[in-house]
Write a protein that holds these residues in place. Structure first.
Motif, PDB file in Angstrom:
ATOM      1  N   ASP A  66      31.850  41.405  54.626  1.00  0.00           N
ATOM      2  CA  ASP A  66      33.033  41.040  53.848  1.00  0.00           C
ATOM      3  C   ASP A  66      33.500  42.223  53.004  1.00  0.00           C
ATOM      4  OD1 ASP A  66      33.072  38.514  54.882  1.00  0.00           O
ATOM      5  OD2 ASP A  66      32.271  37.522  53.093  1.00  0.00           O
ATOM      6  N   LEU A  67      34.814  42.354  52.893  1.00  0.00           N
ATOM      7  CA  LEU A  67      35.427  43.441  52.135  1.00  0.00           C
ATOM      8  C   LEU A  67      35.568  43.064  50.667  1.00  0.00           C
ATOM      9  CD1 LEU A  67      37.175  46.090  51.895  1.00  0.00           C
ATOM     10  CD2 LEU A  67      39.151  44.655  52.513  1.00  0.00           C
ATOM     11  N   LEU A  68      35.153  43.966  49.778  1.00  0.00           N
ATOM     12  CA  LEU A  68      35.396  43.810  48.348  1.00  0.00           C
ATOM     13  C   LEU A  68      36.459  44.811  47.919  1.00  0.00           C
ATOM     14  CD1 LEU A  68      31.823  43.418  46.773  1.00  0.00           C
ATOM     15  CD2 LEU A  68      33.392  41.639  47.588  1.00  0.00           C
ATOM     16  N   VAL A  69      37.373  44.362  47.063  1.00  0.00           N
ATOM     17  CA  VAL A  69      38.459  45.203  46.565  1.00  0.00           C
ATOM     18  C   VAL A  69      38.535  45.061  45.047  1.00  0.00           C
ATOM     19  CG1 VAL A  69      40.931  45.714  46.657  1.00  0.00           C
ATOM     20  CG2 VAL A  69      39.759  44.836  48.697  1.00  0.00           C
ATOM     21  N   ALA A  70      38.537  46.181  44.338  1.00  0.00           N
ATOM     22  CA  ALA A  70      38.731  46.158  42.889  1.00  0.00           C
ATOM     23  C   ALA A  70      40.220  46.059  42.593  1.00  0.00           C
ATOM     24  CB  ALA A  70      38.151  47.417  42.250  1.00  0.00           C
ATOM     25  N   SER A  71      40.620  44.972  41.938  1.00  0.00           N
ATOM     26  CA  SER A  71      42.010  44.771  41.541  1.00  0.00           C
ATOM     27  C   SER A  71      42.213  45.421  40.178  1.00  0.00           C
ATOM     28  CB  SER A  71      42.324  43.277  41.479  1.00  0.00           C
ATOM     29  OG  SER A  71      43.561  43.050  40.859  1.00  0.00           O
ATOM     30  N   MET A  72      42.990  46.497  40.145  1.00  0.00           N
ATOM     31  CA  MET A  72      43.126  47.297  38.932  1.00  0.00           C
ATOM     32  C   MET A  72      43.621  46.484  37.747  1.00  0.00           C
ATOM     33  SD  MET A  72      44.759  50.918  40.216  1.00  0.00           S
ATOM     34  CE  MET A  72      44.838  51.534  38.539  1.00  0.00           C
ATOM     35  N   THR A  73      44.767  45.842  37.908  1.00  0.00           N
ATOM     36  CA  THR A  73      45.429  45.222  36.763  1.00  0.00           C
ATOM     37  C   THR A  73      44.864  43.854  36.405  1.00  0.00           C
ATOM     38  OG1 THR A  73      47.141  44.364  38.238  1.00  0.00           O
ATOM     39  CG2 THR A  73      47.570  46.481  37.185  1.00  0.00           C
ATOM     40  N   GLN A  74      44.354  43.119  37.378  1.00  0.00           N
ATOM     41  CA  GLN A  74      43.761  41.813  37.090  1.00  0.00           C
ATOM     42  C   GLN A  74      42.318  41.928  36.609  1.00  0.00           C
ATOM     43  OE1 GLN A  74      44.411  39.673  40.826  1.00  0.00           O
ATOM     44  NE2 GLN A  74      45.821  38.329  39.747  1.00  0.00           N
ATOM     45  N   ARG A  75      41.714  43.070  36.838  1.00  0.00           N
ATOM     46  CA  ARG A  75      40.303  43.305  36.499  1.00  0.00           C
ATOM     47  C   ARG A  75      39.400  42.268  37.173  1.00  0.00           C
ATOM     48  NH1 ARG A  75      40.650  44.262  30.080  1.00  0.00           N
ATOM     49  NH2 ARG A  75      42.287  42.682  30.298  1.00  0.00           N
ATOM     50  N   LEU A  76      39.654  42.114  38.470  1.00  0.00           N
ATOM     51  CA  LEU A  76      38.866  41.236  39.316  1.00  0.00           C
ATOM     52  C   LEU A  76      38.338  42.021  40.504  1.00  0.00           C
ATOM     53  CD1 LEU A  76      41.318  38.186  39.607  1.00  0.00           C
ATOM     54  CD2 LEU A  76      39.381  38.389  38.025  1.00  0.00           C
ATOM     55  N   ILE A  77      37.194  41.596  41.039  1.00  0.00           N
ATOM     56  CA  ILE A  77      36.755  42.058  42.345  1.00  0.00           C
ATOM     57  C   ILE A  77      37.054  40.929  43.318  1.00  0.00           C
ATOM     58  CG2 ILE A  77      34.826  42.785  43.778  1.00  0.00           C
ATOM     59  CD1 ILE A  77      33.503  43.956  41.326  1.00  0.00           C
ATOM     60  N   LEU A  78      37.901  41.213  44.283  1.00  0.00           N
ATOM     61  CA  LEU A  78      38.328  40.220  45.263  1.00  0.00           C
ATOM     62  C   LEU A  78      37.524  40.376  46.547  1.00  0.00           C
ATOM     63  CD1 LEU A  78      42.184  40.597  44.776  1.00  0.00           C
ATOM     64  CD2 LEU A  78      40.644  38.997  43.620  1.00  0.00           C
ATOM     65  N   LYS A  79      37.313  39.267  47.242  1.00  0.00           N
ATOM     66  CA  LYS A  79      36.563  39.284  48.495  1.00  0.00           C
ATOM     67  C   LYS A  79      37.450  38.803  49.638  1.00  0.00           C
ATOM     68  CE  LYS A  79      33.304  36.185  49.260  1.00  0.00           C
ATOM     69  NZ  LYS A  79      31.998  35.488  49.221  1.00  0.00           N
ATOM     70  N   PHE A  80      37.424  39.579  50.736  1.00  0.00           N
ATOM     71  CA  PHE A  80      38.182  39.237  51.935  1.00  0.00           C
ATOM     72  C   PHE A  80      37.202  39.134  53.095  1.00  0.00           C
ATOM     73  CE2 PHE A  80      41.043  41.287  49.048  1.00  0.00           C
ATOM     74  CZ  PHE A  80      42.258  40.648  49.207  1.00  0.00           C
ATOM     75  N   GLY A  81      37.170  37.969  53.743  1.00  0.00           N
ATOM     76  CA  GLY A  81      36.283  37.761  54.878  1.00  0.00           C
ATOM     77  C   GLY A  81      36.872  36.760  55.830  1.00  0.00           C
ATOM     78  N   ALA A  82      36.004  35.973  56.431  1.00  0.00           N
ATOM     79  CA  ALA A  82      36.473  34.964  57.387  1.00  0.00           C
ATOM     80  C   ALA A  82      37.265  33.869  56.686  1.00  0.00           C
ATOM     81  CB  ALA A  82      35.280  34.365  58.125  1.00  0.00           C
ATOM     82  N   GLU A  83      36.897  33.552  55.452  1.00  0.00           N
ATOM     83  CA  GLU A  83      37.618  32.554  54.684  1.00  0.00           C
ATOM     84  C   GLU A  83      38.828  33.189  54.000  1.00  0.00           C
ATOM     85  OE1 GLU A  83      36.653  29.462  54.911  1.00  0.00           O
ATOM     86  OE2 GLU A  83      34.861  29.982  56.084  1.00  0.00           O
ATOM     87  N   LYS A  84      39.599  32.390  53.292  1.00  0.00           N
ATOM     88  CA  LYS A  84      40.739  32.938  52.558  1.00  0.00           C
ATOM     89  C   LYS A  84      40.236  33.827  51.419  1.00  0.00           C
ATOM     90  CE  LYS A  84      41.249  28.928  49.502  1.00  0.00           C
ATOM     91  NZ  LYS A  84      42.180  27.857  49.045  1.00  0.00           N
ATOM     92  N   PRO A  85      41.063  34.765  50.943  1.00  0.00           N
ATOM     93  CA  PRO A  85      40.639  35.651  49.851  1.00  0.00           C
ATOM     94  C   PRO A  85      40.147  34.860  48.651  1.00  0.00           C
ATOM     95  CG  PRO A  85      42.708  36.402  50.793  1.00  0.00           C
ATOM     96  CD  PRO A  85      42.430  35.064  51.408  1.00  0.00           C
ATOM     97  N   ALA A  86      39.111  35.394  48.003  1.00  0.00           N
ATOM     98  CA  ALA A  86      38.501  34.696  46.873  1.00  0.00           C
ATOM     99  C   ALA A  86      38.124  35.695  45.793  1.00  0.00           C
ATOM    100  CB  ALA A  86      37.260  33.932  47.339  1.00  0.00           C
ATOM    101  N   ILE A  87      37.910  35.199  44.579  1.00  0.00           N
ATOM    102  CA  ILE A  87      37.427  36.041  43.484  1.00  0.00           C
ATOM    103  C   ILE A  87      35.918  36.172  43.615  1.00  0.00           C
ATOM    104  CG2 ILE A  87      37.152  36.234  40.989  1.00  0.00           C
ATOM    105  CD1 ILE A  87      39.765  34.696  40.670  1.00  0.00           C
ATOM    106  N   HIS A  88      35.461  37.379  43.798  1.00  0.00           N
ATOM    107  CA  HIS A  88      34.026  37.648  43.893  1.00  0.00           C
ATOM    108  C   HIS A  88      33.405  37.804  42.508  1.00  0.00           C
ATOM    109  CE1 HIS A  88      30.308  39.217  45.620  1.00  0.00           C
ATOM    110  NE2 HIS A  88      30.367  40.222  44.765  1.00  0.00           N
TER     111      HIS A  88
END
Length: 311
Positions: A66-88
């Motif tokens: 699964d891909l993790l992405v640091a969201s600069m302005t929201q200060r969240l780490i987001l997760k992208f995988g088989a399911e819909k995007p989620a807050i990691h």
């Protein structure tokens, strides 16, 4: 004898690329102003793999791919995988300013930098931190008092390297079993060079982009620079090893001459050469992705490398 190498262009036409990662036979990069994560193959074909309107920066991959992405302005780490995007992981209470680069250890623990570019003096340094996000979403401060932390890399020896841009050096920490960073030390000091994005090769040396210079360097622990890559009329931004044999160095660059910057209202070039970048409060810049064959390769123990073939 120090060796000087030259690059060839792979792709262009983005706004501002960051955080190159080699994964599943391709290069993955975040385009900050465009709000997208791209996958670029060795032929220069570009595919959108994630939409992140809140400005994506650091990238990493969990052990399951699964891909993790640091969201600069929201200060969240987001997760992208088989399911819909989620807050990691939610870092809003722990981070100051924007999130920056991200690195994922073999066990899935994620490290991310934060830095308040609008602060000044002691407040500026106080805002600079490295945060740990565990797989269950717990957040913890693991390093501070860093003069603008930038590129991150988890090494084959299970250390975390941090590019301390305003300190002109690379810092190294031993990663404890619980993710704590121990035994802080200087991996390399630089004279007249401020490191940005970094990556490690199989020999334990580090490739680093030199901030506001047309230069990438390979440095061994201590300070000895063994190789230089010059990118005339460009400024270095970040780099990553990859390719079929792991010996290709992918280099992100930005136009060095302000006269070459397109205005904000202009769309980026559609040429498949490479990327874009913008310093805070500066105009958009056309960017390029270049590549070159180098000594040392992406080690088999790399988290991104070991994930290949799992999907």
């Amino acid at each position: 004898m120090m060796k000087t190498l030259k690059t060839t262009v792979l792709a262009s036409g983005f706004w501002r690329l960051k955080a190159p990662r080699w994964h599943l036979g391709a290069l993955w990069v975040s385009d900050v102003p465009a709000g997208k994560v791209f996958r670029i193959d060795l032929d220069g074909k570009v595919t959108i793999v994630a939409d992140v309107p809140s400005r994506p920066f650091g990238l990493g991959f969990l052990p399951d791919g699964d891909l993790l992405v640091a969201s600069m302005t929201q200060r969240l780490i987001l997760k992208f995988g088989a399911e819909k995007p989620a807050i990691h992981a939610d870092l809003t209470d722990a981070a100051s300013g924007y999130l920056g680069d991200l690195a994922v250890a073999r066990d899935g623990k994620a490290y991310v930098t934060c830095f308040d570019a609008d602060a000044s003096g002691p407040d500026c340094i106080a805002s600079a931190r490295v945060l740990l996000a565990t797989r269950d979403g717990n957040i913890r401060l693991v390093a501070d008092n860093i003069a603008h932390p930038n590129g991150l890399v988890v090494t084959s020896a299970h250390d975390l390297l941090v590019a301390e841009t305003l300190g002109n050096r690379l810092l190294a920490f031993k990663i404890d079993d619980d993710g704590t960073l121990l035994h802080r030390k200087v991996f390399a000091n630089f004279e007249g060079l401020s490191p940005l994005g970094v990556c490690e090769d199989s020999e334990g040396a580090v490739w680093a982009a030199a901030a506001r210079q047309s230069l990438f360097v390979r440095v061994q622990q201590g300070r000895r620079i063994t190789h230089r890559v010059h990118v005339p009329s460009r400024h270095a931004v970040a780099c990553q090893l990859g390719g079929q044999d792991g010996r290709t160095l992918f280099c992100l660059t930005v136009a060095a001459n302000p006269d070459d910057y397109p205005t904000v209202s202009r769309r980026p070039s559609s040429r498949r050469r490479r990327s874009t970048y913008r310093e805070p409060q500066a105009p958009y810049v056309s960017r390029k992705l270049a590549r070159i064959s180098v000594p040392g390769w992406l080690g088999q123990s790399s988290p991104d490398r070991s994930a290949e073939g799992k999907r």
